[in-house]
Design an enzyme around this catalytic site. Structure first.
Site, PDB file in Angstrom:
ATOM      1  N   HIS A  41      10.755   8.351  -1.637  1.00 15.44           N
ATOM      2  CA  HIS A  41      10.701   7.629  -0.362  1.00 15.44           C
ATOM      3  C   HIS A  41      11.879   7.999   0.536  1.00 15.44           C
ATOM      4  CE1 HIS A  41      11.228   3.748   1.998  1.00 15.44           C
ATOM      5  NE2 HIS A  41       9.980   4.080   2.262  1.00 15.44           N
ATOM      6  N   ASP A  70       8.840  10.163   7.259  1.00 19.06           N
ATOM      7  CA  ASP A  70       8.452   9.368   8.419  1.00 19.06           C
ATOM      8  C   ASP A  70       8.631  10.242   9.653  1.00 19.06           C
ATOM      9  OD1 ASP A  70       8.050   6.850   7.056  1.00 19.06           O
ATOM     10  OD2 ASP A  70      10.227   6.693   6.903  1.00 19.06           O
ATOM     11  N   HIS A  83      13.046   7.512  10.220  1.00 21.50           N
ATOM     12  CA  HIS A  83      12.315   6.251  10.025  1.00 21.50           C
ATOM     13  C   HIS A  83      12.263   5.409  11.282  1.00 21.50           C
ATOM     14  CE1 HIS A  83      11.853   1.991   8.985  1.00 21.50           C
ATOM     15  NE2 HIS A  83      10.992   2.442   8.098  1.00 21.50           N
ATOM     16  N   GLN A 186      -0.209   9.013   5.911  1.00 20.93           N
ATOM     17  CA  GLN A 186      -0.199   7.551   5.816  1.00 20.93           C
ATOM     18  C   GLN A 186       0.189   6.968   7.173  1.00 20.93           C
ATOM     19  OE1 GLN A 186       3.367   6.121   3.867  1.00 20.93           O
ATOM     20  NE2 GLN A 186       4.389   8.095   4.104  1.00 20.93           N
TER      21      GLN A 186
HETATM   22  O1  G3P Z   1       5.403   4.633   3.826  1.00 20.91           O
HETATM   23  C1  G3P Z   1       5.513   3.668   2.866  1.00 20.91           C
HETATM   24  C2  G3P Z   1       6.684   2.883   3.260  1.00 20.91           C
HETATM   25  O2  G3P Z   1       7.638   3.854   3.549  1.00 20.91           O
HETATM   26  C3  G3P Z   1       6.419   2.068   4.476  1.00 20.91           C
HETATM   27  O3  G3P Z   1       7.560   1.474   4.895  1.00 20.91           O
HETATM   28  O4  G3P Z   1       9.209   1.189   6.630  1.00 20.91           O
HETATM   29  O5  G3P Z   1       9.794   2.496   4.614  1.00 20.91           O
HETATM   30  O6  G3P Z   1       8.247   3.463   6.289  1.00 20.91           O
HETATM   31  P1  G3P Z   1       8.759   2.196   5.630  1.00 20.91           P
HETATM   32 CA    CA Z   2       7.366   5.460   5.320  1.00 15.69          CA
END
Ligand code: G3P
Ligand code: CA
Length: 294
Positions: A41, A70, A83, A186
């Site tokens: 992540h 992201d 992000h 996603q």
């Molecule tokens: O993409 C899954 C998760 O990353 C969603 O939350 O805010 O970390 O992008 P965020």
């Molecule tokens: Ca994400």
């Protein structure tokens, strides 16, 4: 091993399959049969500054199956890995990404904030790290890696999906047999996913969800998600075993985020999730190993 095997067999029985994951109705290709995906992540962002090439490289080294990226879009229409819609948290800049050109954003330091926030993890090589473009990420890690890409704030960035597909096509990550499973897209925005689905129906999509109370999901919602996506991802702390089983019964993948503690990883795996987003792919790798999954 026994627990995992039971879990996999039970999940398979529940959805009426014996091997492989259930693919999209229009893009049914097995992706990663009987494997729980380890999604790094924002890279291995528990160890290094998120969304830097260094964090992504560390995620690969720690055996993440996918690099999670992201996306935001610059004033001059370039896709960058970040992000937030604003530069403030993860760089020494301020203001909205959309108000800066790529060359302006390239002037910024995307690593020093991490050293300041986490002095115990600070490293001198994080100072001065650059914000990467999507193009640079794929150029760096190539077709040997897998990318789990999120369209962030797509309503702010008209044309973001087309630009994303252009970059993927440049690196032959769309439209060919050998690109299958290399990219997952996603989004929290169903509209954004549907644009991608219209343009490139073969790309597997994951609908992101957020719950602030105990999660409930209906059959109708799941059937709707199935018309364009292969799975759903949601904050892990509001779901339970029944939720996970219901998603699997509908033949959808389930990838909760963001799971950083081993105990939570173990529980979710026991419930039957098919992938996990984590800032610590090394921890998840250890849990999967202890469960005999890898
Ligand atoms: O993409 C899954 C998760 O990353 C969603 O939350 O805010 O970390 O992008 P965020
Ligand atoms: Ca994400």
């Amino acid at each position: 091993m026994k627990g995992l095997l039971q879990n996999v067999l039970m999940s398979a029985a529940l959805v009426g399959i014996s091997t492989g994951f259930v693919g999209h109705a229009d893009a049914a290709k097995p992706m990663h049969p009987n494997k729980i995906l380890n999604v790094a992540h924002r890279g291995a962002s528990g160890h290094a500054p998120e969304h830097t090439l260094l964090a992504y490289g560390l995620g690969e080294k720690m055996k993440g199956d996918y690099i999670e990226i992201d996306l935001q879009m610059t004033k001059d229409g370039e896709l960058i890995a970040m992000h937030d819609e604003t530069l403030d948290r993860t760089t020494n800049g301020t203001g909205y990404v959309k108000d800066y050109t790529l060359s302006e954003i390239k002037e910024l330091d995307a690593g020093s904030w991490f050293n300041e926030k986490y002095p115990e993890l600070a490293r001198k090589e994080y100072v001065g790290l650059k914000v990467p473009t999507l193009d640079e990420v794929i150029q760096t890690f190539g077709k040997g890696s897998r990318y789990y890409i999120e369209t962030k704030s797509p309503e702010v960035y008209p044309g973001m999906e087309e630009k994303l597909l252009e970059v993927l096509s440049k690196y032959k990550l769309t439209g060919s047999e050998d690109s299958s499973g290399k990219v997952l897209i996603q989004s929290f925005s169903a509209d954004s996913l549907k644009i991608v689905h219209e343009l490139e129906p073969e790309i597997p999509l994951v609908q992101l969800l957020w719950y602030d109370t105990p999660a409930v999901i209906t059959d109708d919602e799941l059937e709707d998600y199935k018309t364009y996506s292969i799975g759903v991802g949601m904050n892990f702390d509001k779901i339970d075993k029944a939720y996970v089983q219901k998603v699997r019964q509908h033949g959808l993948e389930i990838h909760p985020y963001t799971v950083n503690e081993k105990e939570h990883m173990r529980t979710l795996i026991d419930w039957g999730v098919t992938g996990i987003f984590t800032n610590f792919p090394d921890r998840l790798q250890e849990v999967l190993k202890e469960k005999g999954s890898k």
